[in-house]
Write a protein that holds these residues in place. Structure first.
Motif, PDB file in Angstrom:
ATOM      1  N   ASP A 220      67.057 -53.049  10.095  1.00  0.00           N
ATOM      2  CA  ASP A 220      65.807 -52.573   9.508  1.00  0.00           C
ATOM      3  C   ASP A 220      64.771 -52.281  10.583  1.00  0.00           C
ATOM      4  N   GLY A 221      64.058 -51.184  10.405  1.00  0.00           N
ATOM      5  CA  GLY A 221      62.901 -50.934  11.245  1.00  0.00           C
ATOM      6  C   GLY A 221      61.809 -51.957  10.973  1.00  0.00           C
ATOM      7  N   PHE A 222      60.905 -52.104  11.925  1.00  0.00           N
ATOM      8  CA  PHE A 222      59.853 -53.119  11.840  1.00  0.00           C
ATOM      9  C   PHE A 222      58.682 -52.536  11.072  1.00  0.00           C
ATOM     10  N   GLY A 223      58.655 -52.777   9.761  1.00  0.00           N
ATOM     11  CA  GLY A 223      57.619 -52.198   8.924  1.00  0.00           C
ATOM     12  C   GLY A 223      57.019 -53.210   7.973  1.00  0.00           C
ATOM     13  N   PHE A 224      55.732 -53.544   8.158  1.00  0.00           N
ATOM     14  CA  PHE A 224      55.032 -54.493   7.294  1.00  0.00           C
ATOM     15  C   PHE A 224      53.599 -54.004   7.082  1.00  0.00           C
TER      16      PHE A 224
ATOM     17  N   ASN B  62      62.974 -44.145  13.050  1.00  0.00           N
ATOM     18  CA  ASN B  62      62.620 -42.725  12.988  1.00  0.00           C
ATOM     19  C   ASN B  62      62.335 -42.093  14.347  1.00  0.00           C
ATOM     20  N   SER B  63      62.720 -42.765  15.432  1.00  0.00           N
ATOM     21  CA  SER B  63      62.650 -42.100  16.738  1.00  0.00           C
ATOM     22  C   SER B  63      63.748 -41.049  16.831  1.00  0.00           C
TER      23      SER B  63
ATOM     24  N   ALA C 163      58.619 -47.447  20.309  1.00  0.00           N
ATOM     25  CA  ALA C 163      58.109 -47.832  19.004  1.00  0.00           C
ATOM     26  C   ALA C 163      58.549 -46.788  17.970  1.00  0.00           C
ATOM     27  N   GLY C 164      58.105 -46.933  16.745  1.00  0.00           N
ATOM     28  CA  GLY C 164      58.569 -46.037  15.693  1.00  0.00           C
ATOM     29  C   GLY C 164      58.121 -44.603  15.876  1.00  0.00           C
ATOM     30  N   SER C 165      58.974 -43.678  15.454  1.00  0.00           N
ATOM     31  CA  SER C 165      58.658 -42.243  15.391  1.00  0.00           C
ATOM     32  C   SER C 165      58.301 -41.639  16.739  1.00  0.00           C
ATOM     33  N   VAL C 166      58.932 -42.121  17.778  1.00  0.00           N
ATOM     34  CA  VAL C 166      58.803 -41.503  19.102  1.00  0.00           C
ATOM     35  C   VAL C 166      59.810 -40.359  19.197  1.00  0.00           C
TER      36      VAL C 166
END
Length: 332
Positions: free
Chosen positions: A184-188, A244-245, A260-263
């Motif tokens: 899982d991606g780190f999303g909170f 989502n990178s 980090a996310g979406s790079v």
């Protein structure tokens, strides 16, 4: 033990032999540690000075070498000694761990999984429902491939690696021990009533052909859609790739670096060891991020960045020179 004459080695390298040695070559080794039956490498003229004290009977060298090999010693001159070194290491490489049977009886394989010809699955592996494994895949003991994953031909999955559900890995890839693909991606998000609320991560990971993922590295699944690694990417040990990178083709990430996310990385981007890249940053084709740098904004194609926060290399070097001068002056 494998052994070769200097002539047999040159049949592989197709270089130019200078000098000669009657000694059989039994292994490659670095210059200062080599013994008289070993071959070494000189990839840069600054290492020429070590040849005189080395015991190696032979060396692979660049064509611009300015020294002579000496008595009963030989050089093989090539255009690129570093690339030639990879050929020699392959020549002397010992065999990989052997399988006595192709599919070990202790492996748990769902009846709906499709297994290609020549694929080997080691002891204690788990292959889940609707998994599709191509031809000549090797899955070493205690690896896990969860539901609806696909893995292309000739790929190697080493022990302890986990490929989570619905992820896709291409042909000719190597996933090293304990790597995690699709966690899982780190999303909170904070909620006044419930504290930190977990954001479901419902995407997956898509890995192209010829990709290598180092030991204990993590490639997180997308929150939506896919985290993507393009063909030929090489990821070192202990690397984090956030949800989502998107990595273009032939990117390199050295150990302890992280996205980090979406790079988004363009083609041929190099990320140095322990560098960190902020979320939603785009790094252009061929850019280089130096070791330990922290990237907080987009980087144009072809730029080299250093420092924390990262700036263009020439500006970083100027800043460091000024700081050094100020420190020295303060000591007077």
């Amino acid at each position: 033990m494998k052994s070769f004459t200097i002539q047999q080695i040159n049949e592989v390298l197709k270089g130019t032999i200078v000098g000669d040695t009657f000694l059989k070559i039994t292994a490659p080794e670095q210059l200062e540690l080599a013994n008289t039956s070993e071959i070494s490498f000189i990839g840069n003229k600054k290492y020429e000075r070590f040849w005189e004290t080395s015991k190696a009977c032979a060396a692979i060298v660049n064509e611009d070498i300015s020294i002579e090999p000496g008595e009963n010693r030989a050089f093989i001159k090539v255009q690129n000694a570093d690339l030639a070194m990879s050929q020699i290491l392959e020549l002397f490489a010992p065999p990989t761990p052997l399988f006595s049977i192709d599919i070990h009886p202790t492996a748990v394989i769902d009846t709906t999984a499709v297994i290609g010809n020549g694929t080997k699955i080691g002891a204690g592996c788990y292959v889940g429902p609707n998994v599709q494994l191509g031809e000549n895949i090797t899955i070493y003991p205690n690896a896990t491939i969860l539901d609806e994953c696909t893995i292309g031909k000739n790929t190697v999955i080493w022990s302890g690696a986990v490929v989570r559900e619905r992820c896709h890995i291409g042909n000719d890839c190597i996933i090293h021990p304990n790597a995690s693909i699709g966690a899982d991606g780190f999303g909170f998000r904070p909620d006044p009533l419930r504290g930190l609320v977990k954001i479901p991560q419902i995407g997956n990971v898509v890995i192209g052909n010829g990709v290598e993922i180092g030991a204990n590295s993590c490639v997180d699944r997308g929150k939506f859609s896919s985290t993507i690694l393009g063909d030929g990417c090489k990821i070192d040990n202990l690397v984090q790739i956030g949800h989502n990178s998107i990595l273009g083709k032939f990117c390199i990430m050295a150990g302890n670096s992280g996205l980090a996310g979406s790079v988004t990385l363009g083609n041929g981007v190099i990320i140095g060891g322990s560098a960190s890249i902020k979320d939603h940053v785009t790094i252009g084709d061929g850019a280089i991020v130096g070791a330990g740098s922290g990237v907080t904004s987009d980087i144009p194609a072809g730029k080299t960045m250093l420092g924390y926060p990262a700036v263009e290399a020439r500006d970083a070097l100027k800043q460091w020179a000024i700081l050094k001068r100020l420190v020295n002056e303060s000591k007077k």
